[in-house]
Design a protein around this motif. Structure first.
Motif, PDB file in Angstrom:
ATOM      1  N   ASP A 139     -29.596  -8.308 -14.648  1.00  0.00           N
ATOM      2  CA  ASP A 139     -29.708  -8.769 -13.273  1.00  0.00           C
ATOM      3  C   ASP A 139     -28.696  -8.015 -12.412  1.00  0.00           C
ATOM      4  N   PRO A 140     -29.134  -7.153 -11.507  1.00  0.00           N
ATOM      5  CA  PRO A 140     -28.168  -6.390 -10.713  1.00  0.00           C
ATOM      6  C   PRO A 140     -27.367  -7.263  -9.751  1.00  0.00           C
ATOM      7  N   LEU A 331     -16.136  -2.145 -10.419  1.00  0.00           N
ATOM      8  CA  LEU A 331     -16.834  -1.047  -9.754  1.00  0.00           C
ATOM      9  C   LEU A 331     -17.012  -1.423  -8.295  1.00  0.00           C
ATOM     10  N   LEU A 332     -16.556  -0.528  -7.397  1.00  0.00           N
ATOM     11  CA  LEU A 332     -16.582  -0.806  -5.966  1.00  0.00           C
ATOM     12  C   LEU A 332     -17.399   0.245  -5.225  1.00  0.00           C
ATOM     13  N   THR A 333     -18.059  -0.197  -4.166  1.00  0.00           N
ATOM     14  CA  THR A 333     -18.566   0.733  -3.165  1.00  0.00           C
ATOM     15  C   THR A 333     -17.973   0.335  -1.820  1.00  0.00           C
ATOM     16  N   LEU A 361     -25.886   5.956 -16.379  1.00  0.00           N
ATOM     17  CA  LEU A 361     -26.848   6.296 -15.330  1.00  0.00           C
ATOM     18  C   LEU A 361     -27.840   5.175 -15.071  1.00  0.00           C
ATOM     19  N   GLU A 362     -28.375   4.594 -16.151  1.00  0.00           N
ATOM     20  CA  GLU A 362     -29.382   3.546 -15.974  1.00  0.00           C
ATOM     21  C   GLU A 362     -28.794   2.350 -15.228  1.00  0.00           C
ATOM     22  N   GLY A 368     -28.701   0.114  -7.674  1.00  0.00           N
ATOM     23  CA  GLY A 368     -29.043   0.707  -6.399  1.00  0.00           C
ATOM     24  C   GLY A 368     -28.067   1.769  -5.944  1.00  0.00           C
ATOM     25  N   LEU A 369     -27.265   2.292  -6.869  1.00  0.00           N
ATOM     26  CA  LEU A 369     -26.231   3.260  -6.521  1.00  0.00           C
ATOM     27  C   LEU A 369     -26.612   4.687  -6.901  1.00  0.00           C
ATOM     28  N   GLY A 370     -27.839   4.871  -7.382  1.00  0.00           N
ATOM     29  CA  GLY A 370     -28.264   6.198  -7.794  1.00  0.00           C
ATOM     30  C   GLY A 370     -27.381   6.737  -8.901  1.00  0.00           C
TER      31      GLY A 370
END
Length: 400
Positions: A139-140, A331-333, A361-362, A368-370
């Motif tokens: 679940d993202p 992990l931050l954006t 990668l997956e 949604g971060l490519g």
């Protein structure tokens, strides 16, 4: 029992450079006892393993003592410890060996949460055997991968499930024991990538129910190596490709060429160093490791919460590490900002926090971060409150 961070940090020569290291998930700094163990192995007579000369006996001793130390770390038997170049190499080796028993119509399960080294070897081996690959999703929104997520892709044709013990990208720790029960009820084997997990919590092969469990000592203060733990009886049933004159004994039949003895000595020393973090006197190494990891988990969770509290003050920061049970890995954006720029800015301030997807990668794509991923902050035994203050201050300056 208290954690003496000053005494711990004093053991790491690299800290004298003045940086705050939050890049532990990619590889930790090295304590003096590990450095000394590697140097001592090089300084003393050393040769191929044997019993006739001091050099041969030194090699034998290093291998035996390293297997025992790693078995204590992982709750395994020394004869079930396979040594290799890296966890990636071991995954490829075992995928090829296990794929010999697969047929068209058989199924292999991999997950969207895993590092690619626990995905691609199995996907490629399945393709070569004509087996079908099934994907377990996570679940993202929460970062959770549940037992039900795995159950939904199991069948009576499942031969193997490859699953992370903890996500190296967002820290999620799936419920391994529950998933193991489901996997075994389906008649399949469970291969756990424990590279990220082993650095942060006590591992017990039997309690987790893993048939194969891999890790890398350089993620827990040691040299670059790969380690795989399994039941000796299970290893006896597998027939890897090997050289004709090389040993057919377990675990040696899975080890190619001469082992890197100085690195093994360093791995043994890393386990002993971890066992000493709990400051428990007496008892065996396994008991001391249990006490040390209990203390380490408590401390790292407290530091993680401190970071998360500080990040909450930044309206433009999104934290993707949200699972209820997770390692101290964030992990931050950053809204409107490139995390690669943040990484470079922090590095100039002596704060090491890299940006990327880190071979997951997956998982990065599912979030949604490519392929770009985000800014990863990871804790290690030597991180201090001062490190966290420096991180939050530098990040605040960057966002301004």
């Amino acid at each position: 029992m208290t954690y003496d961070i000053a005494a711990v940090r004093a053991q790491f020569p690299a800290l004298a450079a003045g940086s705050a290291f939050f890049d532990g998930p990619g590889g930790t700094q090295t304590p003096r006892p590990v450095i000394d163990a590697v140097a001592d192995a090089f300084a003393n007579p050393l040769s191929n393993r044997g019993h006739g000369t001091p050099a041969e006996r030194n090699a034998e001793t290093i291998v035996a003592e390293t297997r025992t130390a790693l078995a204590d770390l992982l709750g395994a038997e020394p004869s079930g410890i396979v040594l290799g170049r890296s966890a990636t190499q071991l995954a490829y080796d075992f995928s090829r060996t296990l794929a010999k028993t697969w047929s068209p119509g058989d199924e292999v399960v991999v997950t969207r949460l895993d590092h690619d080294s626990n995905i691609r070897p199995w996907v490629q081996a399945a393709a070569q055997a004509g087996a079908t690959v099934r994907w377990a999703d996570f679940d993202p929104a929460t970062g959770e991968l549940s037992a039900e997520d795995v159950r939904s892709v199991l069948s009576d044709r499942t031969r193997l499930v490859a699953l992370t013990g903890a996500s190296n990208l967002i820290g999620t720790r799936p419920p391994l024991a529950e998933i193991s029960r489901l996997v075994h009820e389906a008649g399949a084997l469970l291969y756990v990538d424990g590279v990220h997990l082993t650095a942060h919590c006590r591992v017990d092969l039997e309690q987790l129910g893993a048939d194969f469990f891999s890790c890398s000592p350089y993620k827990f203060l040691g040299p670059h190596l790969g380690v795989l733990a399994s039941r000796p009886g299970l290893l006896e049933t597998l027939a890897p490709d090997k050289l004709l004159p090389s040993s057919d004994a377990v675990p040696e039949r899975f080890e190619y060429g001469t082992l890197p003895y100085p690195a093994l000595a360093g791995a043994r020393a890393a386990v002993d160093f971890l066992a000493g973090l709990g400051a428990q006197e007496g008892g065996g190494r396994r008991e001391r490791l249990t006490a040390a990891f209990a203390l380490l988990e408590e401390r790292e969770d407290a530091l993680r919460r401190q970071i998360e509290t500080g990040l909450a003050a930044f309206a433009t920061v999104t934290r993707h590490s949200r699972a209820a049970l997770r390692t101290p890995t964030l992990l931050l954006t950053l809204e409107g900002r490139d995390t690669r720029d943040a990484y470079r800015y922090l590095a100039e301030r002596g704060v090491n926090a890299p940006s990327g997807s880190f071979y997951a990668l997956e998982a990065s794509r599912r979030l949604g971060l490519g392929d770009a991923g985000g800014l990863r902050i990871g804790l290690a035994p030597y991180n201090s409150v001062d490190d966290i203050d420096r991180l939050l201050e530098a990040l605040a300056d960057f966002l301004r």
